[in-house]
Design a protein around this motif. Structure first.
Motif, short mmCIF file in Angstrom:
data_model
loop_
_atom_site.label_atom_id
_atom_site.label_comp_id
_atom_site.label_asym_id
_atom_site.label_seq_id
_atom_site.Cartn_x
_atom_site.Cartn_y
_atom_site.Cartn_z
N TRP A 69 -2.76 47.54 69.26
CA TRP A 69 -2.85 47.70 67.82
C TRP A 69 -3.59 46.52 67.19
O TRP A 69 -3.86 45.52 67.84
CB TRP A 69 -1.45 47.80 67.21
CG TRP A 69 -0.65 46.54 67.38
CD1 TRP A 69 0.04 46.14 68.49
CD2 TRP A 69 -0.50 45.49 66.42
NE1 TRP A 69 0.62 44.91 68.28
CE2 TRP A 69 0.32 44.49 67.02
CE3 TRP A 69 -0.95 45.30 65.12
CZ2 TRP A 69 0.67 43.33 66.35
CZ3 TRP A 69 -0.59 44.14 64.46
CH2 TRP A 69 0.21 43.17 65.07
N ALA A 70 -3.89 46.68 65.89
CA ALA A 70 -4.49 45.60 65.09
C ALA A 70 -3.94 45.70 63.67
O ALA A 70 -3.53 46.78 63.23
CB ALA A 70 -6.00 45.71 65.08
N VAL A 102 -4.72 43.25 69.47
CA VAL A 102 -6.03 43.12 70.10
C VAL A 102 -6.81 41.97 69.45
O VAL A 102 -7.55 42.16 68.50
CB VAL A 102 -6.80 44.45 70.01
CG1 VAL A 102 -8.15 44.34 70.69
CG2 VAL A 102 -5.99 45.56 70.65
N ASP A 103 -6.58 40.75 69.97
CA ASP A 103 -7.39 39.57 69.69
C ASP A 103 -7.50 39.15 68.23
O ASP A 103 -8.56 38.77 67.77
CB ASP A 103 -8.79 39.76 70.28
CG ASP A 103 -9.51 38.43 70.46
OD1 ASP A 103 -8.84 37.42 70.70
OD2 ASP A 103 -10.74 38.41 70.35
N GLU A 104 -6.40 39.18 67.50
CA GLU A 104 -6.41 38.61 66.15
C GLU A 104 -5.71 37.25 66.21
O GLU A 104 -5.07 36.92 67.20
CB GLU A 104 -5.71 39.56 65.17
CG GLU A 104 -6.52 40.84 64.95
CD GLU A 104 -5.89 41.76 63.94
OE1 GLU A 104 -6.48 41.89 62.85
OE2 GLU A 104 -4.84 42.33 64.23
N THR A 105 -5.80 36.50 65.14
CA THR A 105 -5.20 35.17 65.13
C THR A 105 -3.69 35.25 65.03
O THR A 105 -3.13 36.24 64.54
CB THR A 105 -5.73 34.32 63.96
OG1 THR A 105 -5.25 34.89 62.74
CG2 THR A 105 -7.25 34.24 63.96
N ILE A 124 -0.09 38.94 71.68
CA ILE A 124 -1.50 38.88 71.30
C ILE A 124 -2.34 38.82 72.57
O ILE A 124 -2.12 37.98 73.44
CB ILE A 124 -1.81 37.65 70.42
CG1 ILE A 124 -0.98 37.71 69.13
CG2 ILE A 124 -3.30 37.61 70.08
CD1 ILE A 124 -1.14 36.49 68.24
N ASP A 125 -3.29 39.73 72.66
CA ASP A 125 -4.21 39.81 73.79
C ASP A 125 -5.43 38.93 73.48
O ASP A 125 -6.42 39.39 72.95
CB ASP A 125 -4.62 41.26 74.02
CG ASP A 125 -5.58 41.45 75.17
OD1 ASP A 125 -5.72 40.52 75.99
OD2 ASP A 125 -6.18 42.53 75.25
N ARG A 126 -5.32 37.65 73.82
CA ARG A 126 -6.42 36.70 73.58
C ARG A 126 -7.65 37.10 74.39
O ARG A 126 -7.54 37.42 75.57
CB ARG A 126 -6.01 35.29 73.98
CG ARG A 126 -4.77 34.80 73.28
CD ARG A 126 -5.08 34.33 71.89
NE ARG A 126 -3.83 33.85 71.28
CZ ARG A 126 -3.54 34.01 70.01
NH1 ARG A 126 -4.39 34.59 69.20
NH2 ARG A 126 -2.42 33.57 69.52
N SER A 138 -10.57 52.28 71.11
CA SER A 138 -10.18 52.61 69.74
C SER A 138 -8.67 52.48 69.61
O SER A 138 -7.94 52.54 70.60
CB SER A 138 -10.66 54.01 69.36
OG SER A 138 -10.17 54.97 70.25
N LEU A 139 -8.23 52.27 68.38
CA LEU A 139 -6.83 51.99 68.11
C LEU A 139 -6.23 53.05 67.19
O LEU A 139 -6.95 53.62 66.39
CB LEU A 139 -6.69 50.62 67.45
CG LEU A 139 -7.21 49.44 68.29
CD1 LEU A 139 -7.17 48.17 67.46
CD2 LEU A 139 -6.40 49.27 69.55
N PRO A 140 -4.93 53.26 67.28
CA PRO A 140 -4.03 52.74 68.29
C PRO A 140 -4.26 53.42 69.64
O PRO A 140 -4.72 54.56 69.71
CB PRO A 140 -2.65 53.09 67.75
CG PRO A 140 -2.86 54.27 66.87
CD PRO A 140 -4.24 54.13 66.32
#
Length: 175
Positions: A69-70, A102-105, A124-126, A138-140
């Motif tokens: 997700w994002a 997905v790679d947010e702060t 968090i998926d760095r 694509s999300l979700p």
């Protein structure tokens, strides 16, 4: 002389067309890096917002709902509200919900967690290492993983509350 130049230019053009075609095929191929039904779920290690480590292989014996997700994804927010409502109930039944951003702060995810009133762990998926390994485009996106580590379903896109609950029910271990 002109004929030779034409042949060389044609050969260069042909090589360029093949290179571009190959690149596009690899970039947009549906099967590239996609984990699908029947596959053994690739292992990953992530940390939640409190620094607690999670390794997928350690969850063998439990049903696992891995949700990518994002914060900007409306459908993701809806799905996460369903998880909030039923997280504890399904945890008692042997189903682990793993929500992977997905790679947010960290700050974005923390604010999202507070705004949405979420109490379950968020990971968090760095650098999108896990997302790429699973072929998430694509999300979700969700992967339903049975107690043996096998992917029993791959889901992409919005889902109703009933669909999410049906998926969670499907993951309850038999033993």
């Amino acid at each position: 002389m002109k004929r030779r130049r034409l042949i060389i230019r044609s050969a260069i053009l042909l090589v360029m067309v093949i290179a571009v075609g190959y690149t596009l095929y690899n970039q947009f191929s549906e099967e590239r890096g996609v984990v699908d039904t029947g596959d053994i779920a690739p292992n990953f290690v992530l940390e939640d917002m409190e620094g607690n480590r999670l390794e997928l292989n350690e969850l063998r014996g439990e049903g696992v709902y891995v949700n990518f997700w994002a914060t900007y994804c409306t459908y993701c927010r809806e799905k996460m509200s369903y998880f909030e409502e039923f997280y504890e109930e399904y945890a008692e039944k042997g189903v682990k919900i793993v929500s992977v951003n997905v790679d947010e702060t960290t700050l974005q995810v923390e604010r999202h967690k507070d705004r949405q009133g979420l109490s379950y762990p968020l990971y968090i998926d760095r650098n999108m290492l896990v997302s790429n390994a699973y072929g998430v485009h694509s999300l979700p996106a969700a992967f339903l993983i049975d107690e043996d580590g096998e992917v029993i379903e791959r889901q992409v896109g919005a889902q109703t509350k009933e669909e999410v609950l049906a998926a969670l029910d499907e993951l309850i271990p038999e033993s």
